[in-house]
Scaffold this active site. Structure first.
Site, PDB file in Angstrom:
ATOM      1  N   ARG A 279       0.847  -1.191   0.000  1.00 42.85           N
ATOM      2  CA  ARG A 279       0.000   0.000   0.000  1.00 42.85           C
ATOM      3  C   ARG A 279       0.886   1.245   0.000  1.00 42.85           C
ATOM      4  NH1 ARG A 279      -5.299  -0.847   1.144  1.00 42.85           N
ATOM      5  NH2 ARG A 279      -5.581   1.158   2.194  1.00 42.85           N
ATOM      6  N   HIS A 451      -3.583 -23.215  34.207  1.00 43.77           N
ATOM      7  CA  HIS A 451      -3.493 -24.474  33.464  1.00 43.77           C
ATOM      8  C   HIS A 451      -4.899 -25.034  33.261  1.00 43.77           C
ATOM      9  CE1 HIS A 451      -1.995 -28.343  32.109  1.00 43.77           C
ATOM     10  NE2 HIS A 451      -2.877 -28.914  32.933  1.00 43.77           N
TER      11      HIS A 451
HETATM   12  P1  FAD Z   1      -7.081   4.753   6.986  1.00 45.77           P
HETATM   13  O1  FAD Z   1      -7.676   3.676   7.786  1.00 45.77           O
HETATM   14  O2  FAD Z   1      -6.758   4.472   5.572  1.00 45.77           O
HETATM   15  O3  FAD Z   1      -8.107   5.969   7.079  1.00 45.77           O
HETATM   16  C1  FAD Z   1      -7.887   7.191   6.432  1.00 45.77           C
HETATM   17  C2  FAD Z   1      -9.232   7.876   6.220  1.00 45.77           C
HETATM   18  O4  FAD Z   1      -8.981   9.199   5.779  1.00 45.77           O
HETATM   19  C3  FAD Z   1     -10.068   7.213   5.142  1.00 45.77           C
HETATM   20  O5  FAD Z   1     -11.405   7.124   5.572  1.00 45.77           O
HETATM   21  C4  FAD Z   1      -9.932   8.181   3.957  1.00 45.77           C
HETATM   22  O6  FAD Z   1     -11.065   8.183   3.097  1.00 45.77           O
HETATM   23  C5  FAD Z   1      -9.835   9.502   4.687  1.00 45.77           C
HETATM   24  N1  FAD Z   1      -9.193  10.552   3.907  1.00 45.77           N
HETATM   25  C6  FAD Z   1      -8.009  10.486   3.221  1.00 45.77           C
HETATM   26  N2  FAD Z   1      -7.720  11.678   2.668  1.00 45.77           N
HETATM   27  C7  FAD Z   1      -8.741  12.512   2.994  1.00 45.77           C
HETATM   28  C8  FAD Z   1      -9.014  13.870   2.720  1.00 45.77           C
HETATM   29  N3  FAD Z   1      -8.150  14.627   2.016  1.00 45.77           N
HETATM   30  N4  FAD Z   1     -10.171  14.395   3.200  1.00 45.77           N
HETATM   31  C9  FAD Z   1     -11.032  13.643   3.923  1.00 45.77           C
HETATM   32  N5  FAD Z   1     -10.810  12.359   4.230  1.00 45.77           N
HETATM   33  C10 FAD Z   1      -9.678  11.801   3.783  1.00 45.77           C
HETATM   34  N6  FAD Z   1      -3.978  -3.462  10.149  1.00 45.77           N
HETATM   35  C11 FAD Z   1      -3.927  -4.078  11.344  1.00 45.77           C
HETATM   36  O7  FAD Z   1      -3.317  -3.541  12.282  1.00 45.77           O
HETATM   37  N7  FAD Z   1      -4.537  -5.281  11.550  1.00 45.77           N
HETATM   38  C12 FAD Z   1      -5.200  -5.912  10.565  1.00 45.77           C
HETATM   39  O8  FAD Z   1      -5.734  -6.999  10.777  1.00 45.77           O
HETATM   40  C13 FAD Z   1      -5.259  -5.303   9.293  1.00 45.77           C
HETATM   41  N8  FAD Z   1      -5.921  -5.890   8.276  1.00 45.77           N
HETATM   42  C14 FAD Z   1      -5.994  -5.267   7.065  1.00 45.77           C
HETATM   43  C15 FAD Z   1      -6.651  -5.909   6.028  1.00 45.77           C
HETATM   44  C16 FAD Z   1      -6.732  -5.312   4.783  1.00 45.77           C
HETATM   45  C17 FAD Z   1      -7.449  -6.026   3.663  1.00 45.77           C
HETATM   46  C18 FAD Z   1      -6.157  -4.021   4.594  1.00 45.77           C
HETATM   47  C19 FAD Z   1      -6.261  -3.344   3.256  1.00 45.77           C
HETATM   48  C20 FAD Z   1      -5.496  -3.381   5.607  1.00 45.77           C
HETATM   49  C21 FAD Z   1      -5.396  -3.999   6.862  1.00 45.77           C
HETATM   50  N9  FAD Z   1      -4.713  -3.419   7.916  1.00 45.77           N
HETATM   51  C22 FAD Z   1      -4.637  -4.048   9.128  1.00 45.77           C
HETATM   52  C23 FAD Z   1      -4.073  -2.101   7.783  1.00 45.77           C
HETATM   53  C24 FAD Z   1      -4.979  -1.020   8.412  1.00 45.77           C
HETATM   54  O9  FAD Z   1      -6.225  -1.039   7.778  1.00 45.77           O
HETATM   55  C25 FAD Z   1      -4.315   0.328   8.273  1.00 45.77           C
HETATM   56  O10 FAD Z   1      -3.020   0.282   8.850  1.00 45.77           O
HETATM   57  C26 FAD Z   1      -5.126   1.407   8.983  1.00 45.77           C
HETATM   58  O11 FAD Z   1      -6.442   1.450   8.506  1.00 45.77           O
HETATM   59  C27 FAD Z   1      -4.464   2.765   8.796  1.00 45.77           C
HETATM   60  O12 FAD Z   1      -5.172   3.707   9.521  1.00 45.77           O
HETATM   61  P2  FAD Z   1      -5.151   5.246   9.119  1.00 45.77           P
HETATM   62  O13 FAD Z   1      -6.082   5.914  10.076  1.00 45.77           O
HETATM   63  O14 FAD Z   1      -3.779   5.727   9.013  1.00 45.77           O
HETATM   64  O15 FAD Z   1      -5.754   5.317   7.647  1.00 45.77           O
HETATM   65  P1  NAD Z   2       2.950  -6.501   2.036  1.00 38.87           P
HETATM   66  O1  NAD Z   2       4.031  -5.513   1.940  1.00 38.87           O
HETATM   67  O2  NAD Z   2       2.685  -7.177   3.328  1.00 38.87           O
HETATM   68  O3  NAD Z   2       3.196  -7.666   0.978  1.00 38.87           O
HETATM   69  C1  NAD Z   2       3.326  -7.431  -0.383  1.00 38.87           C
HETATM   70  C2  NAD Z   2       4.064  -8.598  -0.991  1.00 38.87           C
HETATM   71  O4  NAD Z   2       3.984  -8.474  -2.390  1.00 38.87           O
HETATM   72  C3  NAD Z   2       5.542  -8.640  -0.612  1.00 38.87           C
HETATM   73  O5  NAD Z   2       5.877  -9.928  -0.169  1.00 38.87           O
HETATM   74  C4  NAD Z   2       6.254  -8.276  -1.910  1.00 38.87           C
HETATM   75  O6  NAD Z   2       7.506  -8.908  -2.045  1.00 38.87           O
HETATM   76  C5  NAD Z   2       5.258  -8.787  -2.926  1.00 38.87           C
HETATM   77  N1  NAD Z   2       5.348  -8.130  -4.225  1.00 38.87           N
HETATM   78  C6  NAD Z   2       5.524  -6.811  -4.486  1.00 38.87           C
HETATM   79  N2  NAD Z   2       5.506  -6.581  -5.807  1.00 38.87           N
HETATM   80  C7  NAD Z   2       5.328  -7.786  -6.413  1.00 38.87           C
HETATM   81  C8  NAD Z   2       5.210  -8.210  -7.752  1.00 38.87           C
HETATM   82  N3  NAD Z   2       5.265  -7.338  -8.745  1.00 38.87           N
HETATM   83  N4  NAD Z   2       5.021  -9.523  -7.988  1.00 38.87           N
HETATM   84  C9  NAD Z   2       4.938 -10.420  -6.973  1.00 38.87           C
HETATM   85  N5  NAD Z   2       5.058 -10.062  -5.680  1.00 38.87           N
HETATM   86  C10 NAD Z   2       5.233  -8.774  -5.399  1.00 38.87           C
HETATM   87  O7  NAD Z   2       1.660  -5.749   1.490  1.00 38.87           O
HETATM   88  P2  NAD Z   2       0.133  -6.170   1.520  1.00 38.87           P
HETATM   89  O8  NAD Z   2      -0.011  -7.613   1.790  1.00 38.87           O
HETATM   90  O9  NAD Z   2      -0.450  -5.593   0.279  1.00 38.87           O
HETATM   91  O10 NAD Z   2      -0.384  -5.361   2.769  1.00 38.87           O
HETATM   92  C11 NAD Z   2      -0.309  -3.928   2.770  1.00 38.87           C
HETATM   93  C12 NAD Z   2      -0.222  -3.403   4.158  1.00 38.87           C
HETATM   94  O11 NAD Z   2      -1.425  -3.646   4.878  1.00 38.87           O
HETATM   95  C13 NAD Z   2       0.910  -4.016   4.929  1.00 38.87           C
HETATM   96  O12 NAD Z   2       1.798  -2.993   5.300  1.00 38.87           O
HETATM   97  C14 NAD Z   2       0.308  -4.629   6.134  1.00 38.87           C
HETATM   98  O13 NAD Z   2       0.992  -4.269   7.297  1.00 38.87           O
HETATM   99  C15 NAD Z   2      -1.108  -4.074   6.181  1.00 38.87           C
HETATM  100  N6  NAD Z   2      -1.983  -5.190   6.575  1.00 38.87           N
HETATM  101  C16 NAD Z   2      -1.862  -5.687   7.831  1.00 38.87           C
HETATM  102  C17 NAD Z   2      -2.597  -6.782   8.196  1.00 38.87           C
HETATM  103  C18 NAD Z   2      -2.435  -7.337   9.571  1.00 38.87           C
HETATM  104  O14 NAD Z   2      -1.899  -6.635  10.425  1.00 38.87           O
HETATM  105  N7  NAD Z   2      -2.849  -8.566   9.824  1.00 38.87           N
HETATM  106  C19 NAD Z   2      -3.464  -7.385   7.287  1.00 38.87           C
HETATM  107  C20 NAD Z   2      -3.542  -6.867   6.019  1.00 38.87           C
HETATM  108  C21 NAD Z   2      -2.793  -5.758   5.669  1.00 38.87           C
END
Ligand code: FAD
Ligand code: NAD
Length: 481
Positions: A279, A451
Site C-alpha cells: 500500500r 493451566h
Molecule cells: P485509513 O484507515 O486508511 O483511514 C484514512 C481515512 O482518511 C479514510 O477514511 C480516507 O477516506 C480519509 N481521507 C483520506 N484523505 C482525505 C481527505 N483529504 N479528506 C477527507 N478524508 C480523507 N492493520 C492491522 O493492524 N490489523 C489488521 O488486521 C489489518 N488488516 C488489514 C486488512 C486489509 C485487507 C487491509 C487493506 C489493511 C489492513 N490493515 C490491518 C491495515 C490497516 O487497515 C491500516 O493500517 C489502517 O487502517 C491505517 O489507519 P489510518 O487511520 O492511518 O488510515
Molecule cells: P505486504 O508488503 O505485506 O506484501 C506485499 C508482498 O507483495 C511482498 O511480499 C512483496 O515482495 C510482494 N510483491 C511486491 N511486488 C510484487 C510483484 N510485482 N510480484 C509479486 N510479488 C510482489 O503488502 P500487503 O499484503 O499488500 O499489505 C499492505 C499493508 O497492509 C501491509 O503494510 C500490512 O501491514 C497491512 N496489513 C496488515 C494486516 C495485519 O496486520 N494482519 C493485514 C492486512 C494488511
C-alpha cells in the site's frame, strides 16, 4: 472563513478517530473530516480498517475458518450432514459487522463532542483547511490552532496487472466476491495475500500465490516463516516464491498471468486475480504546496519522532507516515499527538509494535528476530516450546506451531517473542506487556500461568531459556534455526 477549532483532523481511520476522540476528551474543540462512504454512498467513518481492511477481512477469516473447522468435526466426534457455504449470507454478516462498527464511530464522535464533517479536507496553509462537504454544499475554509493529517493509504498498482474491478481486483474487491472463484491468482505473498488467499482457499478456490521474493515472509522469524510456509502449502495454498509477474491478459471470463519463475517463463489461467503488493500513502490533494508539509523520498509525509510535520502545529499520523502500516500503530500515534497538543509529552514505543498475520495458525511477533539480533551483534538466549506439547492446544485439536522467546544474554531482558500457533494474536499481548515492563525471562519464568492454557507455551519457552522447561526435554540455549 468560518468556524474556529483547537484541532481539525483530516481522516477518520483508526489514527484519525483516535486522535479526534482523545483531543475532545482533553477539552480541545475538535472537528474530524472524512470522505469515506459506504456501499449506499452514506458517510462511513473508520477508514480502511473498518470499511475494507482489518474488520471485514477478519469477519471472512473467522467465518471461513469455522467452515474449515466444521469439515474436521468428525475428528472430535461431531457429525454434520451436508455442510454448505452460503456466500451471500456470509457477506451479509461481514457487511453487518462493518456497518455496526462504522456507525459506532459516528456515535463515539457524538458522545465525545467531536464535530464530524463528512467530505474532503485539504490543508491550505497556517492551519487553515478547505472543507468540501459531501452533500455538495459550498466549500468552506475552517481555521484551527492545530491540524492532524491522517489520510491513510491505498493499494499499490502494478502496470503488469492493472486492477479492473472485474477480473483483476485489489484487496477491497477480494472482500466482495459474489461467487467463490474456482481458480484464484494472488500477486504478493504478504499479509493481505496470505489472509485473503486463506479465506478463498478455505471456501473452495484453488489459490496460487505468486511472490517476487525468494524468501517467504522476510520480516518474520526464519524458523517460523519456514514452518508456516510448509503448513500453508499443506492447506492447499500454492505459494510460488521467486516468481515475477511480467504481464496479464484479460479474457471474457478469465485472466492469463505470465510470470518468470524458477522454470523460466510460464503462465497460469485464473478466474480472478487479486493484486496485493503493498500500500502507498494517500497524499494527493491533501495539502497545498505552500502549506509547509513535505514528503520523504518514499512518498510518506515527513514527520519527526513526535509526528510533527515541517509546518507549524501540523501533525501527521498512521499509514501516511513512516513505520509499519498497522491500525494499532496509527491509533497510538493519534493518542500521542492529541496528548502533545494538550501539553503532555507522551511517546510511542515503536520498538514494541506487535505484528499479526491472521492465517491459521496465526503468526504474531514483537521485538527483534534472531537474524536482527545477530546483525546487531547482540548476544541472546533462546527458548522455544511447540504447541504439540501443550495440553490445551492438543485438547482443542490445534497443535501446530511454536513459541520462541529471545532474551538478551547480558541482562536477560526479553527482546523478542515469536508465535506461530492458535490464538497467536491474543498470546502476543502477554509478550508486549512483559516487554513494556522491561521483564526478564526470569520474571516470566517466575510468573504463574493458569493451566491448561495456550499461554503456558510462553511460560514453558521462557523456562526453556534456563533449561527448566517441564513439558519438553531441555536443550542447550543458542540459535534455534
Ligand atoms: P485509513 O484507515 O486508511 O483511514 C484514512 C481515512 O482518511 C479514510 O477514511 C480516507 O477516506 C480519509 N481521507 C483520506 N484523505 C482525505 C481527505 N483529504 N479528506 C477527507 N478524508 C480523507 N492493520 C492491522 O493492524 N490489523 C489488521 O488486521 C489489518 N488488516 C488489514 C486488512 C486489509 C485487507 C487491509 C487493506 C489493511 C489492513 N490493515 C490491518 C491495515 C490497516 O487497515 C491500516 O493500517 C489502517 O487502517 C491505517 O489507519 P489510518 O487511520 O492511518 O488510515
Ligand atoms: P505486504 O508488503 O505485506 O506484501 C506485499 C508482498 O507483495 C511482498 O511480499 C512483496 O515482495 C510482494 N510483491 C511486491 N511486488 C510484487 C510483484 N510485482 N510480484 C509479486 N510479488 C510482489 O503488502 P500487503 O499484503 O499488500 O499489505 C499492505 C499493508 O497492509 C501491509 O503494510 C500490512 O501491514 C497491512 N496489513 C496488515 C494486516 C495485519 O496486520 N494482519 C493485514 C492486512 C494488511
Amino acid at each position: 472563513m468560518s468556524e474556529e477549532y483547537d484541532v481539525i483532523v483530516i481522516g477518520a481511520g483508526p489514527a484519525g478517530y483516535h486522535a479526534a476522540i482523545r483531543c475532545s476528551q482533553l477539552g480541545l474543540r475538535t472537528a474530524c473530516i472524512d470522505k469515506s462512504v459506504d456501499m449506499n454512498g452514506a458517510p462511513a467513518y473508520g477508514g480502511t480498517c473498518l470499511n475494507w481492511g482489518c474488520i471485514p477481512s477478519k469477519a471472512l477469516l473467522d467465518a471461513s475458518q469455522k467452515f474449515e473447522d466444521a469439515k474436521r468435526f468428525e475428528d472430535i466426534g461431531i457429525t454434520i450432514a451436508d455442510l454448505q457455504v452460503d456466500l451471500s449470507a456470509m457477506m451479509n454478516h461481514k457487511n453487518d459487522v462493518v456497518a455496526s462498527l462504522t456507525s459506532g464511530i459516528a456515535g463515539l464522535f457524538k458522545g465525545n463532542g467531536v464535530v464530524d464533517l463528512p467530505g474532503h479536507g485539504r490543508l491550505v496553509k497556517d492551519c487553515m483547511v478547505e472543507y468540501v462537504p459531501a452533500d455538495a454544499s459550498e466549500p468552506e475554509i475552517l481555521v484551527a490552532e492545530n491540524v492532524i493529517l491522517a489520510p491513510g493509504s491505498v493499494p499499490v498498482d502494478i502496470s503488469v496487472a492493472p486492477v479492473d474491478s472485474n477480473l483483476i481486483e485489489d484487496s477491497t474487491g477480494a472482500l466482495n466476491f459474489t461467487a467463490v472463484p474456482p481458480r484464484l491468482g494472488v500477486i504478493g505473498a504478504g499479509v493481505i495475500g496470505l489472509e485473503l488467499g486463506s479465506v478463498w482457499n478455505r471456501l473452495g478456490s484453488n489459490v496460487i500465490v505468486l511472490e517476487a521474493l525468494e524468501e517467504f515472509l522476510p520480516m518474520a522469524d526464519r524458523r517460523i516463516a519456514r514452518d508456516s510456509l510448509r503448513i500453508f502449502q499443506s492447506q492447499g495454498l500454492d505459494i510460488r516464491l521467486d516468481t515475477k509477474v511480467i504481464g496479464s491478459k484479460v479474457g471474457s471470463s478469465t485472466v492469463v498471468v505470465d510470470y518468470e519463475g524458477k522454470n523460466g517463463t510460464e503462465s497460469i489461467e485464473v478466474d480472478k486475480l487479486v493484486v496485493a503488493v503493498g500500500r502507498r500513502p494517500l497524499v494527493s490533494n491533501l495539502f497545498s504546496e505552500d502549506s509547509g508539509v513535505s514528503l520523504d523520498e518514499d512518498g510518506f509525509i515527513s514527520v519527526d519522532e513526535n509526528c510533527r510535520t515541517k509546518a507549524q502545529n501540523v501533525f501527521a499520523i498512521g499509514d501516511a507516515v513512516r513505520g509499519p502500516m498497522l491500525a494499532h500503530k496509527g491509533m497510538e500515534e493519534g493518542i500521542m499527538v492529541a496528548e502533545q497538543i494538550a501539553g503532555g509529552q507522551p511517546t510511542v514505543a515503536y520498538d514494541r509494535i506487535p505484528s499479526v498475520i491472521y492465517t491459521n495458525p496465526e503468526i504474531a511477533w514483537v521485538g527483534s528476530t534472531e537474524q536482527e539480533l545477530a546483525e546487531n551483534s547482540v548476544e541472546f538466549n533462546v527458548g522455544t516450546f511447540p504447541f504439540a506439547a501443550s495440553g490445551r492446544a492438543l485438547a482443542a485439536n490445534e497443535n501446530q506451531g511454536m513459541v520462541k522467546v529471545l532474551a538478551d544474554a547480558k541482562n536477560d531482558r526479553i527482546v523478542g517473542v515469536h508465535v506461530l500457533g492458535p490464538h497467536a494474536s491474543e498470546l502476543i499481548a502477554q509478550a508486549v506487556i512483559a516487554m513494556e515492563f522491561d521483564a526478564s525471562s526470569e520474571d516470566l519464568a517466575l510468573t504463574m500461568f493458569a493451566h491448561p492454557t495456550l499461554g503456558e507455551a510462553i511460560h514453558e519457552a521462557v523456562l526453556g531459556i534456563s533449561g527448566q522447561a517441564i513439558h519438553m526435554v531441555n536443550r542447550k540455549s543458542g540459535s534455534s534455526k
